[in-house]
Design a protein around this motif. Sequence first.
Motif, PDB file in Angstrom:
ATOM      1  N   ASP A  15       8.313  -2.188  12.221  1.00 49.48           N
ATOM      2  CA  ASP A  15       6.868  -2.138  11.959  1.00 49.48           C
ATOM      3  C   ASP A  15       6.588  -1.765  10.509  1.00 49.48           C
ATOM      4  O   ASP A  15       5.643  -2.291   9.899  1.00 49.48           O
ATOM      5  N   ALA A  16       7.384  -0.868   9.947  1.00 51.01           N
ATOM      6  CA  ALA A  16       7.176  -0.476   8.553  1.00 51.01           C
ATOM      7  C   ALA A  16       7.452  -1.648   7.611  1.00 51.01           C
ATOM      8  O   ALA A  16       6.708  -1.859   6.641  1.00 51.01           O
ATOM      9  N   LEU A  17       8.496  -2.423   7.882  1.00 48.13           N
ATOM     10  CA  LEU A  17       8.787  -3.582   7.038  1.00 48.13           C
ATOM     11  C   LEU A  17       7.606  -4.543   7.020  1.00 48.13           C
ATOM     12  O   LEU A  17       7.187  -5.022   5.961  1.00 48.13           O
ATOM     13  N   HIS A  18       7.063  -4.830   8.179  1.00 46.47           N
ATOM     14  CA  HIS A  18       5.932  -5.772   8.247  1.00 46.47           C
ATOM     15  C   HIS A  18       4.689  -5.188   7.570  1.00 46.47           C
ATOM     16  O   HIS A  18       3.949  -5.899   6.891  1.00 46.47           O
ATOM     17  N   ALA A  19       4.474  -3.883   7.739  1.00 45.33           N
ATOM     18  CA  ALA A  19       3.303  -3.265   7.121  1.00 45.33           C
ATOM     19  C   ALA A  19       3.411  -3.264   5.602  1.00 45.33           C
ATOM     20  O   ALA A  19       2.402  -3.397   4.898  1.00 45.33           O
ATOM     21  N   LEU A  20       4.620  -3.122   5.073  1.00 40.75           N
ATOM     22  CA  LEU A  20       4.811  -3.057   3.621  1.00 40.75           C
ATOM     23  C   LEU A  20       4.568  -4.394   2.932  1.00 40.75           C
ATOM     24  O   LEU A  20       4.269  -4.426   1.733  1.00 40.75           O
ATOM     25  N   THR A  21       4.703  -5.501   3.661  1.00 40.02           N
ATOM     26  CA  THR A  21       4.538  -6.803   3.008  1.00 40.02           C
ATOM     27  C   THR A  21       3.123  -7.004   2.486  1.00 40.02           C
ATOM     28  O   THR A  21       2.900  -7.782   1.554  1.00 40.02           O
ATOM     29  N   GLY A  22       2.148  -6.293   3.054  1.00 38.39           N
ATOM     30  CA  GLY A  22       0.788  -6.427   2.549  1.00 38.39           C
ATOM     31  C   GLY A  22       0.636  -5.898   1.139  1.00 38.39           C
ATOM     32  O   GLY A  22      -0.090  -6.486   0.322  1.00 38.39           O
ATOM     33  N   LYS A  23       1.319  -4.806   0.832  1.00 36.18           N
ATOM     34  CA  LYS A  23       1.223  -4.205  -0.491  1.00 36.18           C
ATOM     35  C   LYS A  23       2.362  -4.647  -1.406  1.00 36.18           C
ATOM     36  O   LYS A  23       2.286  -4.487  -2.626  1.00 36.18           O
ATOM     37  N   HIS A  24       3.409  -5.190  -0.810  1.00 34.34           N
ATOM     38  CA  HIS A  24       4.572  -5.622  -1.597  1.00 34.34           C
ATOM     39  C   HIS A  24       4.914  -7.060  -1.179  1.00 34.34           C
ATOM     40  O   HIS A  24       5.880  -7.290  -0.440  1.00 34.34           O
ATOM     41  N   PRO A  25       4.145  -8.035  -1.630  1.00 39.12           N
ATOM     42  CA  PRO A  25       4.341  -9.424  -1.177  1.00 39.12           C
ATOM     43  C   PRO A  25       5.667 -10.030  -1.615  1.00 39.12           C
ATOM     44  O   PRO A  25       6.044 -11.084  -1.093  1.00 39.12           O
ATOM     45  N   ASP A  26       6.377  -9.395  -2.540  1.00 38.51           N
ATOM     46  CA  ASP A  26       7.667  -9.935  -2.962  1.00 38.51           C
ATOM     47  C   ASP A  26       8.790  -9.612  -1.980  1.00 38.51           C
ATOM     48  O   ASP A  26       9.942 -10.028  -2.183  1.00 38.51           O
ATOM     49  N   LEU A  27       8.490  -8.841  -0.935  1.00 39.83           N
ATOM     50  CA  LEU A  27       9.483  -8.603   0.118  1.00 39.83           C
ATOM     51  C   LEU A  27       9.684  -9.894   0.905  1.00 39.83           C
ATOM     52  O   LEU A  27       8.758 -10.398   1.540  1.00 39.83           O
ATOM     53  N   ASP A  28      10.889 -10.409   0.886  1.00 40.42           N
ATOM     54  CA  ASP A  28      11.199 -11.644   1.610  1.00 40.42           C
ATOM     55  C   ASP A  28      11.823 -11.280   2.950  1.00 40.42           C
ATOM     56  O   ASP A  28      13.030 -11.000   3.032  1.00 40.42           O
ATOM     57  N   LEU A  29      11.006 -11.264   4.003  1.00 39.34           N
ATOM     58  CA  LEU A  29      11.506 -10.846   5.313  1.00 39.34           C
ATOM     59  C   LEU A  29      12.324 -11.911   6.013  1.00 39.34           C
ATOM     60  O   LEU A  29      12.766 -11.706   7.145  1.00 39.34           O
ATOM     61  N   THR A  30      12.563 -13.053   5.353  1.00 32.80           N
ATOM     62  CA  THR A  30      13.516 -14.018   5.908  1.00 32.80           C
ATOM     63  C   THR A  30      14.936 -13.696   5.447  1.00 32.80           C
ATOM     64  O   THR A  30      15.891 -14.324   5.905  1.00 32.80           O
ATOM     65  N   ARG A  31      15.056 -12.728   4.539  1.00 35.67           N
ATOM     66  CA  ARG A  31      16.376 -12.324   4.024  1.00 35.67           C
ATOM     67  C   ARG A  31      16.436 -10.795   4.004  1.00 35.67           C
ATOM     68  O   ARG A  31      16.164 -10.168   2.987  1.00 35.67           O
ATOM     69  N   VAL A  32      16.780 -10.221   5.151  1.00 37.50           N
ATOM     70  CA  VAL A  32      16.812  -8.757   5.277  1.00 37.50           C
ATOM     71  C   VAL A  32      18.212  -8.318   5.677  1.00 37.50           C
ATOM     72  O   VAL A  32      18.773  -8.805   6.667  1.00 37.50           O
ATOM     73  N   ALA A  33      18.767  -7.400   4.909  1.00 37.51           N
ATOM     74  CA  ALA A  33      20.021  -6.732   5.251  1.00 37.51           C
ATOM     75  C   ALA A  33      19.715  -5.274   5.561  1.00 37.51           C
ATOM     76  O   ALA A  33      18.718  -4.713   5.071  1.00 37.51           O
ATOM     77  N   VAL A  34      20.548  -4.646   6.369  1.00 37.12           N
ATOM     78  CA  VAL A  34      20.332  -3.261   6.766  1.00 37.12           C
ATOM     79  C   VAL A  34      21.625  -2.493   6.559  1.00 37.12           C
ATOM     80  O   VAL A  34      22.724  -3.031   6.776  1.00 37.12           O
ATOM     81  N   ARG A  35      21.510  -1.251   6.126  1.00 35.21           N
ATOM     82  CA  ARG A  35      22.703  -0.483   5.745  1.00 35.21           C
ATOM     83  C   ARG A  35      22.484   0.991   6.082  1.00 35.21           C
ATOM     84  O   ARG A  35      21.423   1.546   5.838  1.00 35.21           O
ATOM     85  N   GLY A  36      23.505   1.628   6.670  1.00 35.43           N
ATOM     86  CA  GLY A  36      23.394   3.043   7.006  1.00 35.43           C
ATOM     87  C   GLY A  36      24.756   3.695   7.127  1.00 35.43           C
ATOM     88  O   GLY A  36      25.792   3.027   7.186  1.00 35.43           O
ATOM     89  N   THR A  37      24.744   5.038   7.175  1.00 33.17           N
ATOM     90  CA  THR A  37      25.967   5.834   7.235  1.00 33.17           C
ATOM     91  C   THR A  37      25.928   6.737   8.463  1.00 33.17           C
ATOM     92  O   THR A  37      24.884   7.306   8.792  1.00 33.17           O
ATOM     93  N   GLY A  38      27.077   6.882   9.146  1.00 32.77           N
ATOM     94  CA  GLY A  38      27.134   7.753  10.309  1.00 32.77           C
ATOM     95  C   GLY A  38      26.208   7.247  11.396  1.00 32.77           C
ATOM     96  O   GLY A  38      26.327   6.122  11.879  1.00 32.77           O
ATOM     97  N   LEU A  39      25.233   8.065  11.783  1.00 36.38           N
ATOM     98  CA  LEU A  39      24.262   7.602  12.771  1.00 36.38           C
ATOM     99  C   LEU A  39      23.326   6.565  12.175  1.00 36.38           C
ATOM    100  O   LEU A  39      22.739   5.763  12.909  1.00 36.38           O
ATOM    101  N   GLY A  40      23.162   6.565  10.851  1.00 35.22           N
ATOM    102  CA  GLY A  40      22.456   5.463  10.217  1.00 35.22           C
ATOM    103  C   GLY A  40      23.243   4.174  10.356  1.00 35.22           C
ATOM    104  O   GLY A  40      22.676   3.084  10.527  1.00 35.22           O
TER     105      GLY A  40
END
Length: 585
Positions: free
Chosen positions: A480-505
Amino acid sequence: MLVGVEYPELADRTGRFRFGAPHALTVGDDGARVAFLRSAGPRDPAAALWVLDVATGALSQVAAGPVPAYAGSANLDVLAWAHDGRLFSSVAGHIATAAEVLDPRPDPAGQHIGYVTPDGSLRVVSGSDDQLLAGEAGSGVSWGVPEPVAAEFGRDRGWWWSPDGSQILAVRSTGTALSLHLLDLHGGWVDVHWDRETYPYLVGVRWSGTGNALITVLRRTQQHGLVLSVDPRTGETQVHAELADARWVEPVPGTPRQLPDGRVLVGGELAHDGFDARCLFADGSLITPPGLYVRRVAGVLRRPTGGPELIIEGTDGEPSEQHVFAVRTALGGGTASARRLTTEPGWHTATLGGDVLILDLTVTRGAAKVCTLPSLAEPLVYHPEPVLERVTDRRLPTGVLYPTGHFDGTKLPVLLELGDGPGHQQVVSDPARWQEKQWWADAGFLVVTVDTRGTPGVAPSFEKVIYRRLADVALTDQIDALHALTGKHPDLDLTRVAVRGTGLGGWLAAAAVQRRGDLFRCGIARDPVTDWSDLPPAYAERYLGSRADNSDIYEHHRVDASAPTLLISPAGGLSEELTYVTRFV
């Protein structure tokens, strides 16, 4: 298109600026001395031990590195540390001992030095005498050593000197069983009595100024706890406060403690009449305003006029910032209030003793500045400027990092950074925390960080709504945060999303790729947890409840580490991770 970047050293992933910075600060009870560790420079991890004379402002090196840790007497006139199993003090230099030394600590008066040994014994050195105070070598029983579960509650100690140095309060552990004992220096000892079957977890221990000890114990479910006062003569306990929560009890670091007027300070939560706050109570009376989220109690500061003040670290509205506050402790009328001592936006800390207060690295006595502790650390590699804002109806704290020199209108792939999992904030006003993220941004990504529900700093309800449904809540918030951010940050390309985390992330990164592959093109899981049953029960049960009663919930939170679009990465290897992500986005 991703740009080519050269992988910088970034000094153990936290920056060379960490080496050479003063850390492990301690102020003596009389305010005369400040002790701290500091290495010789940005590429030297071997810290030396230093002391500041507050009256003169003079700095002196007590011991050359490496000094990994130290402890001091009440006024810091005696400091002790171990190196390669040998004992050293600021007064006597090397001190011969009967065994290898771990965790040495002088008594408050500086007459004795206690230490534990690798076989789990507790010994005390007095002059040339090295006395075995408690130990059962070869039995698997440890004295004075923090049991494994202690780390899950932030406790890293297993023994504590009494204020007069005549007794030691020590943990005795046999694997999963724990008890607490009062040992005197003449061989006598008594057990500390509480219902250990009902309350098996020892969360915190602190001696009070009146000679009693205060301990916090929790049930296995962590939904109920007691603050107990321990009689040092008999080991009998008296209940000072009860802690309860339908999800889990989260004690405030630095509590319980006895205030100068004798009242006992405990941390708790206010969840009625429209309040949703983490507060402090003195013998049941609220002493901090409900709008202040208390993170830690640093101590009590003696003021030349106006009485002592409680110094705390907390947040008053903006969760990305931590400030230092003074709270009046004297009894009297009026509502609870707090006076903010730090003015600049950022992440501030406090250390104190007597009438001396250190804010970050600036030492003050009363109203007068003494000095700023000099740092030899290298400047930051990057100067990131994340765009911080709160999004969705849940007001999730978020941060977006752009590549250096980015031009508006150029769409870029998104890297969603998940950090270390619940209980760990990422969206903080501290440039040091954004160094590695800026490296990723300069590699050609818009880096997004979201503090989902389950993260501290906002409100207790925000923190604890994840109970038994962490995976669903956290993943929903990220999406939901990713979609909400696109309104203020239109350069976010949600067709190309990678995710990264450590441990429980890393666990959540794996869950994102497996459950929402339509959005997350690939993931990187660094040292991930794949099965919550493998975690220490004290940690896993805090969020998911008992495995015996909630096996279906544990199964729902299991992830498959063999997903084709998931890279399982050990610590390090940023270049490999960048190459992997580039294949997909």
